[in-house]
Scaffold this motif. Structure first.
Motif, PDB file in Angstrom:
ATOM      1  N   VAL A 164      30.499  -7.781  30.588  1.00 59.06           N
ATOM      2  CA  VAL A 164      31.725  -7.586  29.815  1.00 59.06           C
ATOM      3  C   VAL A 164      31.480  -7.895  28.339  1.00 59.06           C
ATOM      4  CG1 VAL A 164      34.121  -8.304  29.507  1.00 59.06           C
ATOM      5  CG2 VAL A 164      33.156  -8.148  31.806  1.00 59.06           C
ATOM      6  N   SER A 165      31.851  -6.947  27.478  1.00 59.99           N
ATOM      7  CA  SER A 165      31.819  -7.169  26.028  1.00 59.99           C
ATOM      8  C   SER A 165      33.243  -7.083  25.485  1.00 59.99           C
ATOM      9  CB  SER A 165      30.924  -6.136  25.339  1.00 59.99           C
ATOM     10  OG  SER A 165      31.428  -4.824  25.548  1.00 59.99           O
ATOM     11  N   PHE A 166      33.447  -7.619  24.306  1.00 64.47           N
ATOM     12  CA  PHE A 166      34.807  -7.683  23.756  1.00 64.47           C
ATOM     13  C   PHE A 166      34.791  -7.464  22.253  1.00 64.47           C
ATOM     14  CE2 PHE A 166      37.371 -10.708  21.245  1.00 64.47           C
ATOM     15  CZ  PHE A 166      38.605 -10.095  21.353  1.00 64.47           C
ATOM     16  N   THR A 167      35.775  -6.729  21.775  1.00 64.86           N
ATOM     17  CA  THR A 167      36.070  -6.675  20.341  1.00 64.86           C
ATOM     18  C   THR A 167      37.554  -6.384  20.178  1.00 64.86           C
ATOM     19  OG1 THR A 167      35.530  -5.674  18.208  1.00 64.86           O
ATOM     20  CG2 THR A 167      35.547  -4.212  20.108  1.00 64.86           C
ATOM     21  N   ALA A 168      38.184  -7.056  19.238  1.00 63.82           N
ATOM     22  CA  ALA A 168      39.618  -6.871  19.046  1.00 63.82           C
ATOM     23  C   ALA A 168      39.925  -5.598  18.262  1.00 63.82           C
ATOM     24  CB  ALA A 168      40.211  -8.086  18.341  1.00 63.82           C
ATOM     25  N   ALA A 186      31.612  -0.781  20.639  1.00 62.76           N
ATOM     26  CA  ALA A 186      31.823  -1.386  21.954  1.00 62.76           C
ATOM     27  C   ALA A 186      32.120  -0.327  23.007  1.00 62.76           C
ATOM     28  CB  ALA A 186      32.961  -2.396  21.884  1.00 62.76           C
ATOM     29  N   ALA A 187      32.980   0.633  22.665  1.00 58.05           N
ATOM     30  CA  ALA A 187      33.359   1.660  23.631  1.00 58.05           C
ATOM     31  C   ALA A 187      32.190   2.596  23.936  1.00 58.05           C
ATOM     32  CB  ALA A 187      34.549   2.455  23.110  1.00 58.05           C
ATOM     33  N   GLY A 188      31.426   2.917  22.906  1.00 58.49           N
ATOM     34  CA  GLY A 188      30.328   3.848  23.098  1.00 58.49           C
ATOM     35  C   GLY A 188      29.214   3.306  23.978  1.00 58.49           C
ATOM     36  N   ALA A 189      29.108   1.986  24.055  1.00 64.13           N
ATOM     37  CA  ALA A 189      28.048   1.373  24.858  1.00 64.13           C
ATOM     38  C   ALA A 189      28.516   0.975  26.251  1.00 64.13           C
ATOM     39  CB  ALA A 189      27.516   0.134  24.133  1.00 64.13           C
ATOM     40  N   ALA A 190      29.752   1.341  26.625  1.00 64.37           N
ATOM     41  CA  ALA A 190      30.323   0.868  27.883  1.00 64.37           C
ATOM     42  C   ALA A 190      30.488   1.995  28.889  1.00 64.37           C
ATOM     43  CB  ALA A 190      31.683   0.219  27.622  1.00 64.37           C
ATOM     44  N   ASP A 191      30.452   1.627  30.167  1.00 63.23           N
ATOM     45  CA  ASP A 191      30.762   2.563  31.242  1.00 63.23           C
ATOM     46  C   ASP A 191      32.268   2.620  31.495  1.00 63.23           C
ATOM     47  OD1 ASP A 191      27.961   3.119  32.044  1.00 63.23           O
ATOM     48  OD2 ASP A 191      27.970   0.984  32.556  1.00 63.23           O
ATOM     49  N   VAL A 192      32.940   1.499  31.289  1.00 66.56           N
ATOM     50  CA  VAL A 192      34.385   1.399  31.474  1.00 66.56           C
ATOM     51  C   VAL A 192      34.975   0.692  30.261  1.00 66.56           C
ATOM     52  CG1 VAL A 192      36.265   0.469  32.888  1.00 66.56           C
ATOM     53  CG2 VAL A 192      34.148   1.251  33.988  1.00 66.56           C
ATOM     54  N   VAL A 193      36.054   1.241  29.712  1.00 66.47           N
ATOM     55  CA  VAL A 193      36.714   0.639  28.552  1.00 66.47           C
ATOM     56  C   VAL A 193      38.159   0.304  28.932  1.00 66.47           C
ATOM     57  CG1 VAL A 193      37.356   0.893  26.124  1.00 66.47           C
ATOM     58  CG2 VAL A 193      35.278   2.002  26.996  1.00 66.47           C
ATOM     59  N   VAL A 194      38.546  -0.933  28.694  1.00 72.37           N
ATOM     60  CA  VAL A 194      39.921  -1.377  28.899  1.00 72.37           C
ATOM     61  C   VAL A 194      40.527  -1.639  27.522  1.00 72.37           C
ATOM     62  CG1 VAL A 194      41.435  -3.113  29.914  1.00 72.37           C
ATOM     63  CG2 VAL A 194      39.358  -2.401  31.127  1.00 72.37           C
ATOM     64  N   VAL A 195      41.558  -0.855  27.155  1.00 65.34           N
ATOM     65  CA  VAL A 195      42.188  -0.978  25.842  1.00 65.34           C
ATOM     66  C   VAL A 195      43.513  -1.718  26.005  1.00 65.34           C
ATOM     67  CG1 VAL A 195      42.965   0.264  23.797  1.00 65.34           C
ATOM     68  CG2 VAL A 195      41.133   1.217  25.206  1.00 65.34           C
TER      69      VAL A 195
END
Length: 228
Positions: A164-168, A186-195
């Protein structure tokens, strides 16, 4: 009623309210409130002493039933502390209530729920001003709980077997200062993004309404960047 021009003075409002059966005024913080004019209305004969007693009786009856006038030793709730309130049994009940209160408006291709067995090795990004800010997660008329017991989306998702990674992107609901590079990275490096977006009491509360339903500040831009 005064604000809606049904009455012209606090005295008239007190009389009309009492005649209508209202026996409680919510006027926290007001030194000069409507029901402070009840003695004047009584002295002028606008209301009777019997009416006043009829309005007051259910208030004190309710307070007595709640045990407000009982000695503290008689109140079983006075002995409760965090060891009881935050017991595993109560925390599990809170979790169950939260799960059952969710409203899922749209679920394209069955994306949700996330299944723990599918997450090992996956990269999950949590972004947005509501992703890890306990202060903004509660609405108007909410309690002020201990921060250590608040599970933000980031904290909750970090219990899953995923990276899990995080950025506001922006650090407060008004989202006036937005870092697009952080969100895109952050989004580009993720398989799943929770906004995690929203308003919170910084933006709207009782007596502080918004003129439209748009997301505040750059929040819509943040969402579009995460999706893209």
């Amino acid at each position: 009623m005064l604000g809606h021009h049904y009455t012209r003075t606090f005295l008239e409002t007190a009389v009309a309210s009492m005649n209508a059966g209202c026996n409680l005024e919510l006027s926290y913080g007001m030194r000069n409130n409507v029901f402070m004019h009840i003695p004047q209305a009584l002295a002028m004969g606008n209301i009777s002493l019997q009416m006043l007693r009829d309005r007051v009786r259910p208030l004190f009856y309710t307070r007595m039933r709640l045990g407000e006038f009982d000695p503290p030793a008689m109140n079983p709730y006075s002995a409760l502390d965090l060891s009881v309130v935050q017991s595993p049994e109560h925390r599990n009940l809170s979790l169950e209530a939260a799960v059952k209160s969710f409203v899922l408006l749209k679920n394209v291709r069955g994306t949700l729920p996330l299944r723990a067995q599918d997450l090992p090795g996956k990269r999950l990004a949590v972004v947005g001003p509501f992703a890890d800010n306990p202060r903004v997660l509660f609405g108007d008329y909410a309690p002020v709980p201990e921060p250590r017991y608040i599970y933000t989306p980031r904290r909750g998702l970090e219990t899953l077997p995923a990276n899990v990674s995080f950025t506001a992107g922006c650090h407060e609901p008004r989202c006036q200062q937005y870092s697009r590079a952080e969100v895109v990275g952050a989004a580009g490096a993720a398989d799943v993004v929770v906004v995690c977006l929203g308003t919170g009491t910084d933006v709207e509360t009782e007596a502080k309404d918004r003129s439209d339903l748009s997301l505040p500040g750059h929040q819509l831009e943040l969402l579009q960047d995460a999706v893209q």
